[in-house]
Design an enzyme around this catalytic site. Structure first.
Site, short mmCIF file in Angstrom:
data_model
loop_
_atom_site.label_atom_id
_atom_site.label_comp_id
_atom_site.label_asym_id
_atom_site.label_seq_id
_atom_site.Cartn_x
_atom_site.Cartn_y
_atom_site.Cartn_z
N GLU A 121 0.79 -1.41 -0.04
CA GLU A 121 0.03 0.02 -0.12
C GLU A 121 0.85 1.10 -0.07
O GLU A 121 0.83 2.05 1.11
CB GLU A 121 -1.02 0.05 1.17
CG GLU A 121 -2.01 -1.21 1.21
CD GLU A 121 -3.18 -1.12 2.21
OE1 GLU A 121 -2.80 -0.42 3.07
OE2 GLU A 121 -4.11 -2.15 2.17
N GLU B 233 -5.73 -8.15 -0.02
CA GLU B 233 -6.69 -7.88 1.43
C GLU B 233 -8.10 -7.38 0.92
O GLU B 233 -8.19 -6.62 -0.03
CB GLU B 233 -5.89 -6.67 1.89
CG GLU B 233 -4.83 -7.03 2.71
CD GLU B 233 -4.18 -5.64 3.60
OE1 GLU B 233 -4.92 -4.85 3.73
OE2 GLU B 233 -2.94 -5.59 3.57
O1 IFM Z 1 -4.66 -3.10 9.05
C1 IFM Z 1 -4.41 -2.44 7.41
C2 IFM Z 1 -3.44 -3.30 6.90
O2 IFM Z 1 -2.23 -3.01 7.63
C3 IFM Z 1 -3.29 -2.62 5.66
N1 IFM Z 1 -4.45 -2.72 4.81
C4 IFM Z 1 -5.62 -2.30 5.31
C5 IFM Z 1 -5.88 -2.74 6.67
C6 IFM Z 1 -7.14 -2.26 7.49
O3 IFM Z 1 -6.76 -1.09 7.71
#
Ligand code: IFM
Length: 442
Positions: free
Chosen positions: A166, A351
């Site tokens: 990210e 994710e």
């Molecule tokens: O917890 C985070 C993760 O570290 C990165 N992506 C989003 C998740 C939820 O906010």
């Protein structure tokens, strides 16, 4: 409505994701301090000033956590290897840190879990943060050194490596909005980090390709950007947000350019000679990771400085984070990535998940709302595959309730409940629902 493995192409991988700082316990095993430790220790940055020193104590409890994934029937586990654990001062190796990941990866393989490694999930060693962190170009070279060192140990056993998790969060959220470590609100630092984080990715890819390491990718997050009204100014606002969040990183990598509407604001602050780095940034990938959670509605904020925008609350049901539940956005991004940027390249949903105020009652947690969220997003993934996107797997965020950064431990994303007093793990009803779905082959 549930779903079954048989509805996905053969070989499609199901798994869960975590990140080192959020679960391991940064106080154990000779890890060095990272910028999240100091960010959390500064009052006002993190809810109740909580940090990741103990977190879920995965550093000691990892066999139980890997067993939970095996029992769920997962095919793969997306985890991260902490830079500050492996190189406490950002440079010298901590053998205890390497040993930890060595054992962890072997134990995944023993349980039939494919290791999907992420190199940087935000635990920047404090020693490098002291020298300017990602705003300092030199950090990109230090990161390539880290990538090489850990790959010498783990490379032959991991199924894939993502360089960065990210980049938008690393750059914009952390240096423009000040919400994540290092908590800056500085447009010049932001412009530098927006570029340096991709340069770090490119240098690491170059280094690992030199070692003949296969399956290299990056994990980008995407936020569906919609105008709050039909006013042309709101459309412009949404399209600028789309540029900042969704286009900057993928276009840097796949087109070696940055979106004009974002450069309009950042150009005066970009590091000198940035264009010369674009071939390094734009090396071919083996796969792309897509993280997706929500959408935002944007409107033009007259009289405010660039980027002249603000987001307004949307009407859809929201998660414990206040994020609107909008599964169509996942289908849109997966098909958009395939159509506009990566073609047939494998894409993974690296994710997707939701925070919920789960309650442990009589030893169980019933989280039907998460089951619905999960299956709606799996259906969106399936729809994108039917649209032609080459999606190869789906990782739920997260296996465990964990340290949700600036929100501390209050926001629960896990398939497995963690009691942060006793550290007892309790699989939630969503864990069992996903386990049953993966086991079904009809
Ligand atoms: O917890 C985070 C993760 O570290 C990165 N992506 C989003 C998740 C939820 O906010």
């Amino acid at each position: 409505m549930t779903i079954s493995r048989a509805e996905f192409p053969p070989g499609f991988l199901f798994g869960a994701a975590t990140a080192a700082y959020q679960i391991e316990g940064s106080g154990f095993g000779g890890a060095g301090p990272c910028h999240w430790d100091t960010f959390a220790a500064t009052p006002g940055n993190v809810v109740r000033a909580e940090d990741g020193a103990r977190a879920c104590d995965h550093y000691h409890r990892w066999p139980e956590d890997l067993d939970l994934m095996k029992s769920a029937g997962f095919d793969a586990y997306r985890f991260s290897t902490s830079w500050a654990r492996v190189m406490p001062d950002g440079v010298k190796i901590n053998p205890q840190g390497l040993d930890f990941y060595d054992r962890l990866v072997d134990s995944m393989l023993e349980r039939g879990l494919k290791p999907f490694q992420t190199l940087y999930h935000w635990d920047m060693p404090s020693a490098l943060a002291d020298q300017g962190g990602w705003a300092n170009r030199d950090t990109c070279h230090r990161f390539a050194d880290f990538a090489e060192a850990i790959t010498e140990t783990l490379g032959s056993r991991v199924a894939s490596i993502a360089t960065i998790n990210e980049p938008w969060c690393v750059a914009w959220l952390s240096h423009f909005m000040g919400i994540h470590a290092p908590g800056m609100r500085d447009i010049r630092a932001t412009a530098r980090v927006m570029h340096h984080i991709l340069l770090a990715h490119g240098l690491a890819v170059e280094r690992l390709r030199g070692m003949r390491q296969p399956n290299l990718g990056i994990v980008l997050n995407f936020d569906h950007a919609a105008p709050a009204t039909d006013a042309p100014a709101d459309h412009t606002a949404a399209s600028l947000w789309d540029g900042i969040f969704n286009r900057w990183f993928i276009e840097g990598i796949t087109r070696q350019t940055y979106p004009e509407n974002v450069l309009a604001g950042l150009r005066p602050h970009m590091p000198q000679g940035w264009r010369d780095d674009m071939p390094t940034i734009g090396q071919p990938l083996d796969w792309l990771g897509v993280n997706y959670y929500t959408r935002h509605l944007h409107s033009h904020a007259a009289g405010t400085p660039w980027p002249h925008l603000r987001d307004v609350p949307g009407p859809l049901p929201k998660t414990q984070m206040g994020w609107e539940i909008y599964p169509d956005g996942l289908q849109t991004f997966l098909t958009r990535m395939a159509r506009d940027y990566v073609g047939d390249l494998p894409i993974y949903v690296t994710e997707n998940g939701m925070a919920n105020a789960d309650q442990l009652e009589d030893g169980t947690v019933t989280d039907r709302i998460r089951e619905d969220y999960l299956f709606a997003h799996l259906r969106a993934t399936k729809a994108a595959i039917e649209d032609g996107a080459n999606v190869k797997g789906f990782f739920y965020w997260s296996l465990l309730d964990n340290y949700e950064w600036a929100e501390g431990y209050a926001k629960r994303f896990g398939l497995v409940h963690v009691d942060f007093e006793t550290l007892k793990r309790t699989p939630k009803s969503s864990y069992h629902a996903l386990r049953r779905a993966i086991a079904r082959n009809d």
